[in-house]
Scaffold this motif. Structure first.
Motif, PDB file in Angstrom:
ATOM      1  N   ALA A 328     106.369 -59.877  40.654  1.00  0.00           N
ATOM      2  CA  ALA A 328     106.487 -60.011  39.194  1.00  0.00           C
ATOM      3  C   ALA A 328     106.904 -61.424  38.809  1.00  0.00           C
ATOM      4  O   ALA A 328     106.386 -62.003  37.845  1.00  0.00           O
ATOM      5  CB  ALA A 328     107.499 -58.990  38.663  1.00  0.00           C
ATOM      6  N   GLU A 329     107.832 -62.001  39.564  1.00  0.00           N
ATOM      7  CA  GLU A 329     108.296 -63.359  39.258  1.00  0.00           C
ATOM      8  C   GLU A 329     107.205 -64.403  39.486  1.00  0.00           C
ATOM      9  O   GLU A 329     107.131 -65.396  38.747  1.00  0.00           O
ATOM     10  CB  GLU A 329     109.538 -63.670  40.097  1.00  0.00           C
ATOM     11  N   ALA A 330     106.357 -64.181  40.492  1.00  0.00           N
ATOM     12  CA  ALA A 330     105.261 -65.114  40.738  1.00  0.00           C
ATOM     13  C   ALA A 330     104.273 -65.101  39.581  1.00  0.00           C
ATOM     14  O   ALA A 330     103.787 -66.156  39.136  1.00  0.00           O
ATOM     15  CB  ALA A 330     104.553 -64.752  42.046  1.00  0.00           C
ATOM     16  N   ILE A 331     103.966 -63.914  39.077  1.00  0.00           N
ATOM     17  CA  ILE A 331     103.058 -63.816  37.936  1.00  0.00           C
ATOM     18  C   ILE A 331     103.722 -64.411  36.693  1.00  0.00           C
ATOM     19  O   ILE A 331     103.073 -65.108  35.893  1.00  0.00           O
ATOM     20  CB  ILE A 331     102.645 -62.348  37.710  1.00  0.00           C
ATOM     21  N   ARG A 332     105.013 -64.179  36.559  1.00  0.00           N
ATOM     22  CA  ARG A 332     105.759 -64.733  35.416  1.00  0.00           C
ATOM     23  C   ARG A 332     105.728 -66.269  35.436  1.00  0.00           C
ATOM     24  O   ARG A 332     105.627 -66.921  34.378  1.00  0.00           O
ATOM     25  CB  ARG A 332     107.208 -64.237  35.465  1.00  0.00           C
ATOM     26  N   ALA A 333     105.798 -66.847  36.636  1.00  0.00           N
ATOM     27  CA  ALA A 333     105.761 -68.308  36.744  1.00  0.00           C
ATOM     28  C   ALA A 333     104.461 -68.867  36.190  1.00  0.00           C
ATOM     29  O   ALA A 333     104.453 -69.913  35.513  1.00  0.00           O
ATOM     30  CB  ALA A 333     105.942 -68.729  38.199  1.00  0.00           C
ATOM     31  N   TYR A 334     103.349 -68.184  36.453  1.00  0.00           N
ATOM     32  CA  TYR A 334     102.067 -68.625  35.892  1.00  0.00           C
ATOM     33  C   TYR A 334     102.037 -68.422  34.381  1.00  0.00           C
ATOM     34  O   TYR A 334     101.492 -69.248  33.639  1.00  0.00           O
ATOM     35  CB  TYR A 334     100.915 -67.871  36.544  1.00  0.00           C
ATOM     36  N   ALA A 335     102.610 -67.315  33.916  1.00  0.00           N
ATOM     37  CA  ALA A 335     102.621 -67.045  32.479  1.00  0.00           C
ATOM     38  C   ALA A 335     103.440 -68.081  31.719  1.00  0.00           C
ATOM     39  O   ALA A 335     103.092 -68.471  30.593  1.00  0.00           O
ATOM     40  CB  ALA A 335     103.178 -65.644  32.222  1.00  0.00           C
ATOM     41  N   ASP A 336     104.516 -68.542  32.347  1.00  0.00           N
ATOM     42  CA  ASP A 336     105.431 -69.471  31.674  1.00  0.00           C
ATOM     43  C   ASP A 336     105.034 -70.943  31.807  1.00  0.00           C
ATOM     44  O   ASP A 336     105.581 -71.792  31.100  1.00  0.00           O
ATOM     45  CB  ASP A 336     106.853 -69.306  32.233  1.00  0.00           C
ATOM     46  N   ASP A 337     104.101 -71.231  32.707  1.00  0.00           N
ATOM     47  CA  ASP A 337     103.764 -72.639  32.986  1.00  0.00           C
ATOM     48  C   ASP A 337     102.245 -72.842  32.935  1.00  0.00           C
ATOM     49  O   ASP A 337     101.562 -72.762  33.954  1.00  0.00           O
ATOM     50  CB  ASP A 337     104.302 -73.021  34.370  1.00  0.00           C
ATOM     51  N   PRO A 338     101.701 -73.097  31.749  1.00  0.00           N
ATOM     52  CA  PRO A 338     100.251 -73.293  31.613  1.00  0.00           C
ATOM     53  C   PRO A 338      99.709 -74.420  32.490  1.00  0.00           C
ATOM     54  O   PRO A 338      98.576 -74.330  32.974  1.00  0.00           O
ATOM     55  CB  PRO A 338     100.073 -73.612  30.131  1.00  0.00           C
ATOM     56  N   ASP A 339     100.501 -75.452  32.710  1.00  0.00           N
ATOM     57  CA  ASP A 339     100.036 -76.556  33.553  1.00  0.00           C
ATOM     58  C   ASP A 339      99.847 -76.101  35.004  1.00  0.00           C
ATOM     59  O   ASP A 339      98.874 -76.473  35.661  1.00  0.00           O
ATOM     60  CB  ASP A 339     101.030 -77.716  33.503  1.00  0.00           C
ATOM     61  N   LEU A 340     100.794 -75.318  35.504  1.00  0.00           N
ATOM     62  CA  LEU A 340     100.667 -74.769  36.864  1.00  0.00           C
ATOM     63  C   LEU A 340      99.444 -73.871  36.959  1.00  0.00           C
ATOM     64  O   LEU A 340      98.657 -73.976  37.915  1.00  0.00           O
ATOM     65  CB  LEU A 340     101.925 -73.974  37.224  1.00  0.00           C
ATOM     66  N   LEU A 341      99.269 -73.007  35.981  1.00  0.00           N
ATOM     67  CA  LEU A 341      98.128 -72.089  35.974  1.00  0.00           C
ATOM     68  C   LEU A 341      96.818 -72.865  35.974  1.00  0.00           C
ATOM     69  O   LEU A 341      95.899 -72.573  36.758  1.00  0.00           O
ATOM     70  CB  LEU A 341      98.216 -71.179  34.750  1.00  0.00           C
ATOM     71  N   ALA A 342      96.703 -73.867  35.127  1.00  0.00           N
ATOM     72  CA  ALA A 342      95.471 -74.651  35.023  1.00  0.00           C
ATOM     73  C   ALA A 342      95.210 -75.432  36.308  1.00  0.00           C
ATOM     74  O   ALA A 342      94.069 -75.507  36.783  1.00  0.00           O
ATOM     75  CB  ALA A 342      95.534 -75.589  33.830  1.00  0.00           C
ATOM     76  N   ARG A 343      96.262 -76.037  36.874  1.00  0.00           N
ATOM     77  CA  ARG A 343      96.085 -76.818  38.102  1.00  0.00           C
ATOM     78  C   ARG A 343      95.636 -75.941  39.267  1.00  0.00           C
ATOM     79  O   ARG A 343      94.692 -76.282  39.992  1.00  0.00           O
ATOM     80  CB  ARG A 343      97.389 -77.535  38.458  1.00  0.00           C
ATOM     81  N   HIS A 344      96.284 -74.807  39.451  1.00  0.00           N
ATOM     82  CA  HIS A 344      95.904 -73.908  40.531  1.00  0.00           C
ATOM     83  C   HIS A 344      94.499 -73.340  40.328  1.00  0.00           C
ATOM     84  O   HIS A 344      93.751 -73.127  41.295  1.00  0.00           O
ATOM     85  CB  HIS A 344      96.931 -72.780  40.668  1.00  0.00           C
ATOM     86  N   SER A 345      94.134 -73.099  39.085  1.00  0.00           N
ATOM     87  CA  SER A 345      92.786 -72.622  38.789  1.00  0.00           C
ATOM     88  C   SER A 345      91.738 -73.663  39.172  1.00  0.00           C
ATOM     89  O   SER A 345      90.742 -73.361  39.846  1.00  0.00           O
ATOM     90  CB  SER A 345      92.663 -72.284  37.301  1.00  0.00           C
ATOM     91  N   GLN A 346      91.946 -74.883  38.754  1.00  0.00           N
ATOM     92  CA  GLN A 346      90.997 -75.967  39.062  1.00  0.00           C
ATOM     93  C   GLN A 346      90.902 -76.213  40.564  1.00  0.00           C
ATOM     94  O   GLN A 346      89.810 -76.412  41.104  1.00  0.00           O
ATOM     95  CB  GLN A 346      91.431 -77.242  38.340  1.00  0.00           C
ATOM     96  N   ASN A 347      92.039 -76.170  41.247  1.00  0.00           N
ATOM     97  CA  ASN A 347      92.038 -76.406  42.689  1.00  0.00           C
ATOM     98  C   ASN A 347      91.362 -75.262  43.446  1.00  0.00           C
ATOM     99  O   ASN A 347      90.684 -75.492  44.446  1.00  0.00           O
ATOM    100  CB  ASN A 347      93.472 -76.593  43.190  1.00  0.00           C
ATOM    101  N   ALA A 348      91.554 -74.042  42.977  1.00  0.00           N
ATOM    102  CA  ALA A 348      90.897 -72.898  43.605  1.00  0.00           C
ATOM    103  C   ALA A 348      89.383 -73.024  43.490  1.00  0.00           C
ATOM    104  O   ALA A 348      88.641 -72.830  44.469  1.00  0.00           O
ATOM    105  CB  ALA A 348      91.375 -71.600  42.955  1.00  0.00           C
ATOM    106  N   LEU A 349      88.926 -73.359  42.289  1.00  0.00           N
ATOM    107  CA  LEU A 349      87.489 -73.500  42.061  1.00  0.00           C
ATOM    108  C   LEU A 349      86.912 -74.635  42.900  1.00  0.00           C
ATOM    109  O   LEU A 349      85.831 -74.503  43.505  1.00  0.00           O
ATOM    110  CB  LEU A 349      87.244 -73.745  40.576  1.00  0.00           C
ATOM    111  N   LYS A 350      87.629 -75.724  42.984  1.00  0.00           N
ATOM    112  CA  LYS A 350      87.177 -76.881  43.776  1.00  0.00           C
ATOM    113  C   LYS A 350      87.059 -76.519  45.249  1.00  0.00           C
ATOM    114  O   LYS A 350      86.063 -76.847  45.910  1.00  0.00           O
ATOM    115  CB  LYS A 350      88.150 -78.032  43.593  1.00  0.00           C
ATOM    116  N   ALA A 351      88.052 -75.812  45.802  1.00  0.00           N
ATOM    117  CA  ALA A 351      88.022 -75.428  47.212  1.00  0.00           C
ATOM    118  C   ALA A 351      86.894 -74.453  47.492  1.00  0.00           C
ATOM    119  O   ALA A 351      86.220 -74.537  48.530  1.00  0.00           O
ATOM    120  CB  ALA A 351      89.361 -74.814  47.613  1.00  0.00           C
TER     121      ALA A 351
END
Length: 376
Positions: A328-351
């Motif tokens: 739950a806390e890991a999902i909350r971290a993404y919900a609370d930090d749009p920059d983290l969510l966007a960065r991880h999304s872009q990196n996932a797609l790139k990989a």
């Protein structure tokens, strides 16, 4: 005769008494890739509740049966059909079909055995069996592996499984996803619904009890939900799961492979918190890479293998797979930090587009078949 002409005249049949004909690895990746490479490919597998668009693979289905009758009747049926197909190469996808290898080879067929999972580890993880029974069956499974090693070629889903087979005739073909235009054209991660997603088989061993419990944690982000799609195992686990999860989950049931992939493009975080069984810690779940192909950050069990693959890509959060609070806390971290969510999304797609996709694996499979069928 040219190699392309030889391929067109060579019949290959993929065979499964356990997998549905719509299976990603068996049909939509391996069989289709060989068909696209010019081979004449057929598939004998189990009927399915869902469907997929027509491919270049000729499909014959058999009826679904319960485990015991499947082991006796379905195995016999698919082997007889494989022999009658006239295929020169028979590609087997289930451990229960291993005993047919000597017969098929005696009839002049080339045989490929496809090891999707680590059989001895899988048996030892079956906690519903008495410990002595598990040990005995695991020992018997090693005999099956020895018999499978007599096949003309072996394909495995991971490097760990490959260690059980002769290196000279074994190819590792990993369960990476095919890339799709729909994933590239999907909504940006910050414009998607507030949802975590899970696709695939759902069981306690795959962490779904923990996932359901995480939804009721106070740290689970407000306004978020969970979307799940796939089959429950056992079937009555669905009722327990739904009761634990409450009204923050949407259960989509069995959907087609394409619909499952579409579901990912409407989520912000993908969950793969398998429990630490012998089979899981060295597995490469295809869903993990499908999440990445859809540009979805991954919340994953903190297994050494998974960390070694994903950590340097900066697209995942690793958690204690037994802890609903940690999830739950890991999902909350993404919900609370749009920059983290966007960065991880872009990196996932790139990989996913640079390396963790089916293209390289298809090339390896076709090369493997080229060597296997060179003298046919």
């Amino acid at each position: 005769m040219s190699s392309s002409t030889a391929r067109k005249t060579l019949r290959i049949v993929h065979v499964s008494s356990a997998h549905p004909w719509t299976d990603n690895r068996v049909h939509l990746r391996e069989a289709v890739s060989l068909s696209e490479a010019g081979y004449h490919v057929g598939l004998i597998a189990v009927e399915s509740e869902v469907s997929v668009p027509k491919t270049g693979v000729g499909v014959i289905t058999i009826r679904r049966r319960r485990r015991l009758s499947r082991m006796v009747l379905s195995t016999t049926e698919v082997i007889i059909r494989a022999i009658r197909s006239g295929a020169k190469v028979v590609h087997l996808h289930d451990p229960e079909l291993i005993p047919a290898i000597p017969l098929l080879r005696a009839l002049g067929r080339r045989v490929v055995y496809d090891a999707h999972e680590d059989l001895p580890s899988q048996v030892l993880d079956k906690t519903y069996l008495p410990a002595r029974a598990r040990a005995a069956i695991a020992s018997a499974s090693k005999v099956l592996i020895a018999l499978a090693s007599t096949a003309d070629g072996i394909v495995t889903a991971t490097d760990t499984i490959a260690e059980r087979f002769p290196a000279r005739k074994t190819a590792v073909i990993k369960n990476y996803p095919r890339l799709r235009k729909e994933d590239v054209d999907s909504e940006p991660i910050l414009e998607r619904p507030l949802a975590a997603v899970y696709v695939g088989a759902m069981s306690v061993e795959r962490g779904l009890e923990v996932v359901a419990s995480a939804l009721t944690e106070t740290s689970f982000p407000q306004g978020w939900r969970l979307d799940v799609a796939g089959a429950f195992a056992p079937r009555d686990f669905e009722q327990h799961f739904a009761a634990l999860a409450g009204d923050r989950v949407r259960i989509h049931g069995m959907v087609s492979p394409a619909a499952a992939r579409d579901l990912l493009t409407h989520g912000r975080v993908g969950i793969v918190t398998f429990q630490a069984t012998r089979a899981h810690v060295d597995a490469l779940p295809t869903k993990m890479f499908e999440y990445m192909a859809a540009g979805v950050p991954v919340v994953a069990s903190d297994f050494p293998l998974w960390r070694s693959i994903l950590e340097h890509l900066d697209c995942a959060t690793f958690v204690d797979e037994t802890s609903p609070t940690a999830l739950a806390e890991a999902i909350r971290a993404y919900a609370d930090d749009p920059d983290l969510l966007a960065r991880h999304s872009q990196n996932a797609l790139k990989a996913a587009h640079s390396e963790l996709n089916w293209t390289s694996q298809a090339e390896r499979l076709v090369a493997f078949y080229g060597k296997l069928t060179d003298s046919l």
